[in-house]
Design a protein around this motif. Sequence first.
Motif, PDB file in Angstrom:
ATOM      1  N   VAL A 175       1.781  -3.034   1.820  1.00 20.78           N
ATOM      2  CA  VAL A 175       2.101  -3.488   0.466  1.00 20.78           C
ATOM      3  C   VAL A 175       3.476  -4.117   0.457  1.00 20.78           C
ATOM      4  CG1 VAL A 175       2.489  -2.765  -1.929  1.00 20.78           C
ATOM      5  CG2 VAL A 175       0.687  -1.673  -0.574  1.00 20.78           C
TER       6      VAL A 175
ATOM      7  N   ILE B  42       1.060   1.808  -5.232  1.00 23.43           N
ATOM      8  CA  ILE B  42       1.174   2.769  -4.135  1.00 23.43           C
ATOM      9  C   ILE B  42       0.648   4.135  -4.555  1.00 23.43           C
ATOM     10  CG2 ILE B  42       2.811   4.053  -2.708  1.00 23.43           C
ATOM     11  CD1 ILE B  42       4.445   1.484  -2.478  1.00 23.43           C
TER      12      ILE B  42
ATOM     13  N   LEU C 251      -3.178   3.940  -4.650  1.00 26.08           N
ATOM     14  CA  LEU C 251      -3.776   3.904  -3.316  1.00 26.08           C
ATOM     15  C   LEU C 251      -3.738   5.275  -2.653  1.00 26.08           C
ATOM     16  CD1 LEU C 251      -2.319   0.532  -1.966  1.00 26.08           C
ATOM     17  CD2 LEU C 251      -4.680   0.975  -2.666  1.00 26.08           C
ATOM     18  N   ARG C 252      -2.603   5.942  -2.772  1.00 21.95           N
ATOM     19  CA  ARG C 252      -2.482   7.259  -2.137  1.00 21.95           C
ATOM     20  C   ARG C 252      -3.385   8.288  -2.812  1.00 21.95           C
ATOM     21  NH1 ARG C 252       0.601   9.150   1.217  1.00 21.95           N
ATOM     22  NH2 ARG C 252       1.194  11.005  -0.004  1.00 21.95           N
TER      23      ARG C 252
ATOM     24  N   HIS D 200      -5.926   6.487   0.587  1.00 21.64           N
ATOM     25  CA  HIS D 200      -5.422   5.476   1.517  1.00 21.64           C
ATOM     26  C   HIS D 200      -4.006   5.832   1.963  1.00 21.64           C
ATOM     27  CE1 HIS D 200      -8.862   3.033   0.519  1.00 21.64           C
ATOM     28  NE2 HIS D 200      -8.527   3.034  -0.768  1.00 21.64           N
TER      29      HIS D 200
ATOM     30  N   VAL E   8      -0.240   4.130   3.227  1.00 21.99           N
ATOM     31  CA  VAL E   8       0.470   2.911   2.843  1.00 21.99           C
ATOM     32  C   VAL E   8       1.709   2.720   3.710  1.00 21.99           C
ATOM     33  CG1 VAL E   8       1.749   1.748   0.995  1.00 21.99           C
ATOM     34  CG2 VAL E   8      -0.303   3.091   0.451  1.00 21.99           C
TER      35      VAL E   8
ATOM     36  N   ALA F 247       5.045   6.770   1.181  1.00 21.49           N
ATOM     37  CA  ALA F 247       4.726   5.573   1.963  1.00 21.49           C
ATOM     38  C   ALA F 247       5.587   5.503   3.216  1.00 21.49           C
ATOM     39  CB  ALA F 247       4.944   4.312   1.122  1.00 21.49           C
TER      40      ALA F 247
END
Length: 293
Positions: free
Chosen positions: A5, A17, A20-21, A25, A27, A45
Amino acid sequence: MHVFVTGGTGTIGTAVIAELRSAGHTVTALARSDRSAEALAAQGAETVRGSIADLDVLRAAADAADGVVSLAFANDFGTAEGLEQAIAEESAAVHTLGEALVDTGKPLVVVSGTPWVPGRLALETDPLPLDGPVAGRARTVLAALDLADRGVRVSAVRLPRTVHADGAGGFAGILTETARASGTAGYPGTGDQRWPAVHARDAAALFRLALEDAPAGSTWHAVADEGDRVRDLAEVIGRRLGLPVAAVPDDTFGPFAPIFATDQPASGAATQRALGWQPTHPSLLADLENVTP
C-alpha cells in the motif's frame, strides 16, 4: 494475500490498512519518515522506506506483493505548480507499479475522482474529464486500466470530493480549514452545487472488495452521499466554529476553484449492486458535527 500500500498514513490509507488487516491480509506500506514508519507499525503493517518518487523501491515492493493498492498523492497542492508536480509524481509511481505486475494476474487498485456530468448523477460508466486542473490524474488512471490487456487485474476506485472521518478530510475539510483561517465559513459559487461524499471506513471496504474480487479493467464509485449542497456544508461548519456563513470568491480555494464551483453529484448504486458494497458509517453532514472550534 500480502498487499503493498502506498499512501498508508493518510485518512484513506489508514482506514484501508485497518480494513485489509481485519480481513486477514498482511500489509507492507511505504513510509517516507520515521514518524510514518512508527504510525504504520502501530497499525500492524510492515514498512519499506521511501516516497512515491523512489521508483526502484516501488518496483521491488510490488514484485514482492500479491497485490497493490496505490493511494499516495503529495500534500503540496496548494498552488497550480504544486498540483502539477503531485500529478506527475503519481503518474510515474502508478506506471512503475503497474509495469511490475504485468503478466502476473495480480490485482492493482488505483484511485481517481468521480467525474461530473451536467444535469445528472455521474455513473461508473461515465468517462473521466480530460481537461481541467486534475486531467492528468484521469490520464494516469486510463493508462493503468489498459494494463488489463497485459495480465494485470487492475481496477479503479473513484473517490468523491470528500472522503471524511471524524469531521475532517476532503473538500469539506478544506472548507473547514479555510474558515478557521479567514474567520468566515465560506462557500464558492452559489452554494447550490452538490458534492458527493463517503466515510473513509466505507471507502476502505470498497478498496478491499476491489482488491479481492474486481474484474480486470473495471471502475467503481465509492459514493455514499450522492450530493450535499456546499452551502449546507458551510452552514454546519459555521455553526460548529461559531463563524458567519457567506459566499466567497472562487479563487479563495486556489487551483481547485473550478472544481469547487461545479455541481457534481455522483452515484455508487451500480458499485453497491455488483460488489455487494454497503456504506454503513455516518454521512458527511452528520460527521461534520464533530468539527470543533
